[in-house]
Design an enzyme around this catalytic site. Sequence first.
Site, short mmCIF file in Angstrom:
data_model
loop_
_atom_site.label_atom_id
_atom_site.label_comp_id
_atom_site.label_asym_id
_atom_site.label_seq_id
_atom_site.Cartn_x
_atom_site.Cartn_y
_atom_site.Cartn_z
N LYS A 100 33.47 -25.03 -13.97
CA LYS A 100 34.64 -24.44 -14.63
C LYS A 100 35.53 -23.84 -13.56
O LYS A 100 35.23 -22.79 -13.00
CB LYS A 100 34.21 -23.34 -15.62
CG LYS A 100 35.37 -22.89 -16.49
CD LYS A 100 35.32 -21.45 -16.92
CE LYS A 100 35.80 -20.49 -15.88
NZ LYS A 100 37.17 -20.71 -15.39
N SER A 120 35.35 -12.04 -8.97
CA SER A 120 35.34 -10.59 -8.87
C SER A 120 33.96 -10.01 -9.16
O SER A 120 33.15 -10.59 -9.89
CB SER A 120 36.36 -10.01 -9.86
OG SER A 120 35.98 -10.37 -11.17
N GLU A 172 29.01 -14.68 -5.23
CA GLU A 172 29.81 -14.36 -4.06
C GLU A 172 31.00 -13.58 -4.59
O GLU A 172 31.91 -14.15 -5.20
CB GLU A 172 30.22 -15.66 -3.35
CG GLU A 172 30.52 -15.44 -1.89
CD GLU A 172 31.99 -15.15 -1.66
OE1 GLU A 172 32.37 -13.96 -1.76
OE2 GLU A 172 32.73 -16.10 -1.40
N CYS A 223 38.43 -13.15 0.19
CA CYS A 223 37.45 -12.07 0.02
C CYS A 223 36.93 -11.58 1.37
O CYS A 223 36.22 -10.59 1.43
CB CYS A 223 36.31 -12.53 -0.86
SG CYS A 223 35.62 -14.09 -0.34
N GLU A 248 39.82 -4.20 -2.95
CA GLU A 248 40.32 -5.38 -2.24
C GLU A 248 41.83 -5.41 -2.43
O GLU A 248 42.31 -5.39 -3.56
CB GLU A 248 39.77 -6.64 -2.91
CG GLU A 248 38.51 -7.16 -2.31
CD GLU A 248 38.14 -8.51 -2.90
OE1 GLU A 248 37.89 -9.42 -2.14
OE2 GLU A 248 38.08 -8.64 -4.14
P1 ADP Z 1 39.85 -13.18 -9.68
O1 ADP Z 1 40.12 -11.73 -9.57
O2 ADP Z 1 39.61 -13.89 -8.40
O3 ADP Z 1 40.75 -13.92 -10.61
P2 ADP Z 1 37.79 -13.49 -11.63
O4 ADP Z 1 36.41 -12.99 -11.47
O5 ADP Z 1 38.61 -12.98 -12.75
O6 ADP Z 1 38.42 -13.21 -10.22
O7 ADP Z 1 37.82 -15.07 -11.70
C1 ADP Z 1 36.93 -15.90 -11.02
C2 ADP Z 1 36.47 -16.99 -11.95
O8 ADP Z 1 35.77 -16.36 -13.02
C3 ADP Z 1 37.59 -17.81 -12.57
O9 ADP Z 1 37.15 -19.15 -12.70
C4 ADP Z 1 37.71 -17.18 -13.94
O10 ADP Z 1 38.22 -18.06 -14.92
C5 ADP Z 1 36.26 -16.86 -14.24
N1 ADP Z 1 36.05 -15.89 -15.31
C6 ADP Z 1 36.76 -14.79 -15.57
N2 ADP Z 1 36.26 -14.17 -16.68
C7 ADP Z 1 35.20 -14.91 -17.09
C8 ADP Z 1 34.27 -14.81 -18.18
N3 ADP Z 1 34.32 -13.82 -19.05
N4 ADP Z 1 33.33 -15.77 -18.31
C9 ADP Z 1 33.26 -16.78 -17.42
N5 ADP Z 1 34.10 -16.92 -16.38
C10 ADP Z 1 35.06 -16.01 -16.22
#
Ligand code: ADP
Length: 480
Positions: A176, A231, A252, A286, A383
């Site tokens: 995904k 994140s 990570e 990161c 960050e």
């Molecule tokens: P960033 O701050 O880098 O956008 P995120 O952690 O929000 O970091 O996003 C990193 C990945 O995690 C992306 O592919 C995002 O779609 C996915 N993501 C965010 N929320 C969810 C969730 N609730 N379940 C699964 N994947 C998620």
Amino acid sequence: MESLLKSQCFINGSWKDAENKASFAVTNPANRDEILRVADASDKEAREAVDAAAAAFPAWKNTLPKDRAKILREWHRLILKHAEELASILTSEQGKPLAEARGEIASGAAMVEWSAEEARRYYGQTIPPFKSGTRVMTTREPVGVVAAITPWNFPHSMITRKVAPALAAGCTVVLKPAEDTPLSALALAALAEEAGFPKGIFNVVPTSKPASVGNVLTDDDRVRKLSFTGSTEVGRMLMARCAPTLKRVSLELGGNAPFIVFDDADIEAAISGVMASKFRNAGQTCICANRIYVQKGIYARFAEALQKAIVGLKVGNGQETGVTTGPLINKEGLDKVNALLKDATSKGGRVACGGKQSALGGTFYEPTLILDAKPEMRLSKEEIFGPIAALYPFETEAEVIAMANASEYGLAAYFWTKDLGRAFRVTEALEYGMVAVNESLLASEAVPFGGVKHSGFGREGGKQSLDDYTAIKYTLFGGI
Ligand code: ADP
């Protein structure tokens, strides 16, 4: 082959629309133009993808490592052959300068090649018997279906660093990608198709609803491993969701890299290092230098030289030659950088250059230098993920080690010194998964990339890269 710009899900070796032809727009952050609408996968497509990966697993697991390596090498060859188109797609959806996008494609391809090589040399052990008439051995077996969830800041290489070792180990994958950057993922799927990947071993489900697809991946017992980059907040939540099915998890997560320059450092080299580490991808990595600690004796000289280098950066559309700093990924990224800047100046930070949105508008931000940053500022704890360099003065080695470790994160750390004893002392004292001494670019397919503390766990690359995708099987042979 036709263009690598794909707009559908890639499931079980076929291109498919999402249910009801749902789609979402992918936009270019440099000008907000819509590039393409992409299938918006729901939980239904996610389940289909897991079905396909689970069905493909037994046969893929039983292929010879050299045959898996051969398919991966073909993927590697095609990625390099189409590097220019991949780089252009990457820059258009993510914003980074074309030169950086080319570098990312090369490093992503290198991880595929590395994994192909590792597949063939992934040895078990024989153990001296503990009982007469026995022989003892261990082998490593692929864990099963792997779910990979990747971020937008490296839309190509964050995928290959998960998918290639997983496939090399004999696992199958459902990916995904991030909602801002699904096109690089789909382009990789198009090349996987051309490389002759057996159907179902690699599936891609783009979505604008990460939680609904994510929940299918975390909750399905057939998915035996989650590899996530993103994140800390989302990583923590995903790990909790993986607990009921006892999935293996690699995370990570965020970083907050200290970058320490001691009085005895080669200042010019340290300035080039900080420019490369801080401003790559407009500060959106990161492992970007997040807190730059400079010893008092050289602080003024260092600040002046750094400011000169920063004002030499060129902000603009990454497709244009000479541009060093692209836009931030989206409005939320810009809002965060604005908020951090405001907080820093309200607490005594001095803006030496930049400090505001670029005249280009949109999400472009001026490369910024803040002097006299302090631990109580938000940009010290969080960050930054933007082109803001924050300088902190320090006096002693002990003081700077304490400041550097005063973070919940523990991904990358950098320091510059010519004193050999100090190089060892400081390396050992830093609570980080990766340390660079007199160097600033530390990622490579050949090394174990990963963090400690709230930066997560698991290592990507290096000799260890297949470990996270395999389980050790111990076998005891008796009656000998
Ligand atoms: P960033 O701050 O880098 O956008 P995120 O952690 O929000 O970091 O996003 C990193 C990945 O995690 C992306 O592919 C995002 O779609 C996915 N993501 C965010 N929320 C969810 C969730 N609730 N379940 C699964 N994947 C998620």
